[in-house]
Design an enzyme around this catalytic site. Structure first.
Site, short mmCIF file in Angstrom:
data_model
loop_
_atom_site.label_atom_id
_atom_site.label_comp_id
_atom_site.label_asym_id
_atom_site.label_seq_id
_atom_site.Cartn_x
_atom_site.Cartn_y
_atom_site.Cartn_z
N GLN A 127 -9.04 -20.48 46.78
CA GLN A 127 -9.63 -20.92 48.02
C GLN A 127 -8.87 -20.07 49.42
O GLN A 127 -8.06 -20.64 49.87
CB GLN A 127 -9.56 -22.37 48.31
CG GLN A 127 -10.38 -22.88 49.45
CD GLN A 127 -11.85 -22.77 49.24
OE1 GLN A 127 -12.28 -23.42 48.29
NE2 GLN A 127 -12.62 -22.22 50.14
N PHE A 128 -9.35 -18.70 49.51
CA PHE A 128 -8.50 -18.23 50.53
C PHE A 128 -8.88 -18.92 51.95
O PHE A 128 -8.10 -18.56 52.89
CB PHE A 128 -9.00 -16.76 50.74
CG PHE A 128 -10.33 -16.59 51.32
CD1 PHE A 128 -10.48 -16.29 52.68
CD2 PHE A 128 -11.55 -16.67 50.55
CE1 PHE A 128 -11.88 -15.85 53.16
CE2 PHE A 128 -12.69 -16.25 51.25
CZ PHE A 128 -12.92 -15.87 52.54
N THR A 129 -9.62 -19.76 52.32
CA THR A 129 -9.98 -20.09 53.52
C THR A 129 -9.10 -21.22 53.80
O THR A 129 -9.24 -21.64 54.92
CB THR A 129 -11.46 -20.86 53.60
OG1 THR A 129 -11.82 -21.65 52.42
CG2 THR A 129 -12.41 -19.77 53.21
#
Length: 145
Positions: A78-80
């Site tokens: 989950q890069f966010t």
């Protein structure tokens, strides 16, 4: 590295209409990687996740871990998690590591968890994923390594 951890009754991740990982009950873990993170951070995060005491004991206190109870984890990249929302209305993701740097570290977290004895299901790195879960509690915590 950063993780959002949810104690779940069940969780699954779907890619293109196919379930690629599911658990229940256990921990649903969203993992983000920042620039400069390395294998040491991945191993530390895995240890923290496996030993995080957020399950209730006989007195109703959060004193038990997934490791003690033998519960599985669902790990999803989950890069966010490294979104910067301090300016304007559009998040900036410059703090997130690029995919070639992040993917091996998310895999390292999974491998490290498995080496500790955890059963681990995963999403698919870089895919458009649909995550379904039933949060137990609800209990949600943020873990940094």
């Amino acid at each position: 590295m950063r993780a959002v951890v949810q104690r779940v009754a069940s969780a699954s991740v779907d890619v293109e209409g196919n379930v690629v990982g599911s658990i229940g009950p256990g921990l649903c873990v969203l993992v983000g990687v920042a620039h400069g993170d390395g294998e040491t951070a991945a191993d530390k995060l895995a240890s923290k996740l496996w030993n995080l005491r957020i399950f209730e004991d006989e007195q109703g206190l959060m004193n038990r871990s997934a490791s003690e109870l033998g519960l599985p984890l669902l790990v999803v990249s989950q890069f966010t998690l490294y979104a910067d929302t301090s300016k304007g209305r559009r998040p900036s993701f410059v703090a997130a590591a690029p995919p070639p740097e992040a993917e091996p570290l998310v895999s390292r977290v999974v491998e490290s968890l498995r080496s500790l004895g955890a059963e681990v299901a995963t999403g698919r790195f870089g895919a458009d994923m649909a995550l379904s879960l039933i949060n137990d509690g609800p209990v949600t915590v943020i873990v940094d390594a």
